[in-house]
Design a protein around this motif. Sequence first.
Motif, PDB file in Angstrom:
ATOM      1  N   UNK A 250       0.664  -1.122  -0.026  1.00 27.35           N
ATOM      2  CA  UNK A 250      -0.095   0.168   0.119  1.00 27.35           C
ATOM      3  C   UNK A 250       1.121   0.839  -0.247  1.00 27.35           C
ATOM      4  N   UNK A 251       2.279   0.845   0.384  1.00 23.42           N
ATOM      5  CA  UNK A 251       2.360   2.189   1.153  1.00 23.42           C
ATOM      6  C   UNK A 251       4.073   2.706  -0.572  1.00 23.42           C
ATOM      7  N   UNK A 252       3.641   1.562  -1.744  1.00 23.23           N
ATOM      8  CA  UNK A 252       4.236   2.075  -3.202  1.00 23.23           C
ATOM      9  C   UNK A 252       2.842   2.509  -3.913  1.00 23.23           C
ATOM     10  N   UNK A 253       3.789   3.358  -4.912  1.00 25.78           N
ATOM     11  CA  UNK A 253       2.905   4.052  -5.541  1.00 25.78           C
ATOM     12  C   UNK A 253       2.305   3.574  -6.752  1.00 25.78           C
ATOM     13  N   UNK A 254       2.953   2.239  -7.269  1.00 22.27           N
ATOM     14  CA  UNK A 254       3.159   1.676  -8.239  1.00 22.27           C
ATOM     15  C   UNK A 254       4.339   0.286  -8.415  1.00 22.27           C
ATOM     16  N   UNK A 255       4.231  -0.673  -8.654  1.00 24.93           N
ATOM     17  CA  UNK A 255       4.760  -1.821  -9.275  1.00 24.93           C
ATOM     18  C   UNK A 255       6.619  -1.389  -8.807  1.00 24.93           C
ATOM     19  N   UNK A 256       6.531  -0.774 -10.378  1.00 23.15           N
ATOM     20  CA  UNK A 256       7.490  -0.315 -10.466  1.00 23.15           C
ATOM     21  C   UNK A 256       8.497   0.420  -9.452  1.00 23.15           C
ATOM     22  N   UNK A 257       8.318   1.498  -8.456  1.00 23.31           N
ATOM     23  CA  UNK A 257       8.434   1.452  -7.441  1.00 23.31           C
ATOM     24  C   UNK A 257       9.148   0.682  -6.359  1.00 23.31           C
ATOM     25  N   UNK A 258       7.935  -0.470  -6.134  1.00 25.66           N
ATOM     26  CA  UNK A 258       8.005  -1.534  -5.294  1.00 25.66           C
ATOM     27  C   UNK A 258       9.521  -2.251  -5.573  1.00 25.66           C
ATOM     28  N   UNK A 259       9.716  -2.312  -7.140  1.00 30.92           N
ATOM     29  CA  UNK A 259      10.389  -3.506  -7.837  1.00 30.92           C
ATOM     30  C   UNK A 259      11.730  -2.450  -7.509  1.00 30.92           C
ATOM     31  N   UNK A 260      12.087  -1.176  -7.551  1.00 33.97           N
ATOM     32  CA  UNK A 260      12.951  -0.791  -7.317  1.00 33.97           C
ATOM     33  C   UNK A 260      13.279  -0.665  -6.270  1.00 33.97           C
ATOM     34  N   UNK A 261      12.478   0.003  -5.007  1.00 32.49           N
ATOM     35  CA  UNK A 261      13.135  -0.711  -3.867  1.00 32.49           C
ATOM     36  C   UNK A 261      13.805  -1.840  -3.031  1.00 32.49           C
TER      37      UNK A 261
END
Lengths: 554, 264, 342
Positions: free
Chosen positions: B44-55
């Motif tokens: 929930x705290x990520x904007x999108x999957x891309x950001x989550x993957x990068x993090x």
Amino acid sequence: MKAFETFETPTAARVNYINAEYGLKSWLLTKDHKRIALLYLGSISAFFFIGGLYAMFIRLELLTPQGDLLSSATYNKVFTQHGIIMIFFFLIPSIPATLGNFLVPMMIGAKDLAFPRINLLSWYIYLLGGIITIWALLAGGIDTGWTFYVPYSSTFSNSYVVATGLGVFISGFSSILTGLNFIVTIHTMRAPGMTWFRLPLFIWAHYATSLIMILGTPVIAITILLMAFERLAHVGIFDPATGGDPVLFQHLFWFYSHPAVYIMVLPGMGVVSELIANFSRKNIFGYKFVAFSSLAIAVFGFLVWGHHLFVASQSVYAGMIFSFLSFAVAIPSAIKVFNWTATLYKASISYDTPMLYALGFIGLFTIGGMTGLFLAALAVDVHLSDTYFVVAHFHYIMVGGTLLAYLGGLHYWWPKITGRMYPEGWGRFSALVVFVGFNLTFLPQFIAGYLGMPRRYHAYPPEFQVFNVLSTAGASILGVGLVIPFIYLLWSMRYGKRAEPNPWHLPGLEWRTASPPPTENFLATPVVTWEAYEFAPPEELEVIGKFREEIEQA
Amino acid sequence: MMLGRRAAGTGILPNRLSELGETVNLAQSHIATDHTASHPALQHHFENLEQQREAGALGMWVFLATEIMFFGGMFLAYTLYRTQYPLEFASASNHLSLPLGAVNTAVLIFSSFTMALAVYSAQTGKRRAQIVYLGLTILLGLTFLGIKAIEYYDKYKDQLIPGRLIPSRPFDPHGVHLLPGANPRHVEMFYWIYFAMTGMHAIHMIIGVVVLSVIMFFAARGRYGPEYHNPVGISGLYWHFVDIIWIFLFPLLYLLGRHLEHGG
Amino acid sequence: MQTSWIPFVPESASTVSGKVDALYFYLSGVTAFFTLLISGVLIFFVIKYRRRMPNEIPRPVAGSHKLETIWSVIPFMIAMSMFAWGAQIYFQNSRPPKNANEIYVVGKQWMWKIQHSTGQREINELHVPVGRKIKLIMTSEDTIHDFFIPAFRIKADVLPGRYTTQWFEATKPGSYHLFCAEYCGMNHSGMIGSVIVMQPTDFDNWLSGNASQQSPAVAGQQLFQSLGCVSCHGANGEGGRGPALAGLFGQKVFLTNNQTVTADEAYIRESIENPQAKIVSGFNPIMPTFQGQVTPEQLIQIISFIKSLQISNPQSATAPAVPAPKAAPSTPANTTSAPNQQ
């Protein structure tokens, strides 16, 4: 949208992160960085209290030259435990784990840190390490000094070295995970428009601190492990019997422990940047220089550990290189001090409690930093090493620096964290008491040190007594000054005046949401179009903010 | 330097940069960010999957940096003492089992290969292949650990466990053939470092096996595919890192004195 | 401790204390200057620019690269001056002079055992004459300690298994504190004593009044006999199965692994404890180890004795650094006189 207005109209009853969910489980299993920050705040305060008790015993014992209050074995445990608790369980986590955890996501416009569950895990790891250490202290304590030097710690000490070492080892992982979380968050979760050079300096400071945390802490982890195994096996890699070198331990230990002092002070510098800018309503003079100096301190801080080994049989040439680098690492700190001071030029300064702490920091950190230069100078360090001069130097930085910044930050963001204001009069009073008490405690120790009083001495020659008496008197005043905020801050959580969302009228992103904030921090993702510390664009001459001459003319 | 030059404009806007500069009072309304096609794995705290993957990826790289520093302390001790006691280190190194060490090296390198294939299978969404390759990697990891256990047991039998860690079998290097000039007292130093480094490495291997087992469990349920395969990738990173550590350890520990063995 | 006429500074009793004090005063002056400057400016600004109206905002001030440069470069130069001065004193003081009198120090929990080269032993006290260069050769029997004489402005750690040295030249008679300055356990703060500096005549009187003990060199000779060193090295260190020791100390030694080392205290100690580590070129590795059979004090005595061994044959006063291998082989297989290379 006008400057200084929040994104929400303040309302009386509102769902925020504190009242969103009730129950012990909702706190102990929370993923919300703000709740985790409060969990840390509670446990860190408890450890500070314990460490402070040990300090009290040290100062009481040192009132008289004879070792009459405590036996020497007990005294040795008391100063060791004072150091271990204060450094590993208070100073290192203090600002990053409480203020950092709370504010880093908010200041960059994110909903949480990158890894909320790892954040919670880091608190539990910290607690586990702390509990093991407390158990070791209660079971009988440790008497090696917080520096654990071999061969005393591995072969000769009859105290709970392995257990305490284990506690410290475990708590190190908490540090590493926090640093990891901050780095990833700052890199990947900044809100749209939040470029690197629009970040508050608090973020830059925590980024630099996190670099040190992740690169330095593993080294002390392995060092403690190797020392503990040497103790368990009755022989090891630092033991001359197998051809080992006890000085290798010192190199490995200080390779972390010197950068560790920058872990302790850099977040404080980040807080001070925020306080100076916001309580003088002015952008920090030389923003980029202050930002890069944080990074420079982090990098250079890894190159100077040998200055702890000038008299430890380190080679003369290595000594010269480390001395040179130790002088170099002072320069970025000096740049910060000058920039903070320049920020106040033609500013609009208010005397609120946080600002008093920030001003105290600048003065005391200057003294602490410059007395560090004495220790970087080889010939003088030969005389001063292991004397009370060193003790005074690092307390000026740790207490006069970090602790003051921590208190200032706590007061500053208190309305944001709790939704209540602290009583300003008491705040200013205790800041003054802390300042006076602190200086009286540690200034005499510089003199005692140069006169030759060694540190870690349970009994001392009578000619040093006058300095010790002054120091203990100061410590009592300092203790009072620290207890008072503890009382009124707790009191304010229930009875303090309710704060508006932006009680200081400031432009920072954290102030543009409710106090206390909702669990997701912002109701919608902010888009940042303004610079850090941009108090008002000149075109906007709203009532709430006007340049002084325009108000005077009006 | 930067003040006063920006246009007015503080605003809270929906997550569309094209509307930058417009001030819209959204104080009361809640506008969700655009994840209408919200993937079940998106946190929930990520904007999108891309950001989550990068993090996630950056997080793993940062963690590996900490691991390098952790092992680094031991590599430093190794460098120091090997320089000081070359003959003792070479003698003790020769006593290690070269065949077992070499087999272990091959096992690990091959396991990195199967791991890479597992990551590829996850990226291409081939569920069966993921299970097979992850399973193979785990098996190879366990093989490595098994061989390591055999080596450790041999040391135990030969009384080469340092100090008095095993009180009934204190360290005794009588079985180690000493090269001319080697002092038996310093042979113990080698074994300290050997156990510290391979022991730490083995612990990391065990953690890796556990992690891969968890990943394999989720892979079997079809969790990973072309849109979401990050956990497999970053577990792969960890596994490759543990492999690389061994690739350094093997020559540094096992191959120090082989050229001296035959009077070379 | 007597304070000198300058407050807050200990007695200045060695050739180096004045130099250290001078640098200390410079550092103090610069610190005081910058502290007063920063605090003064801070207080001035905080009063002058206090907030007068609740709504006021100050005009933003652009930074200044010029100022940043000035206040980076000037502090850096000041820092470098401090570095250079400190390094210079330190470097000058790092090498003990060649003609210094040697005194041996052994630290142990929780006392200092001191032995003069003429044999006098002291516990927790060190008598030295004014105006003579004294070199301390120090080791520890257990943990790390530190030999600290504030009045001389010197200290150095004392390590187990190693020798560390420091030197001084006392300039003023008197009694000065001696402290242990590396935490070493329970009675760390009790590991203190006095350094007593005397006029040369008084010192000589003291020496003769205390000469009842053997000099370390004589004690060392007895050990040399009782431990069996004479069988390979000769009663006067003339050599035999083992290398000659007469005149060895301070010379370069050529080893079988083609390295060259200097025969100092550490080399001799290592050769006694771990003879296989460095084999002199031309000799067999047959010396047994004496590790655990000799205490650190006895080691000092043996080293003292070896230092005292002179080359008796004037012809060999110009002898090469490495004694020629003896023709008498140790094993029948070694009938050729070719050196036994490893």
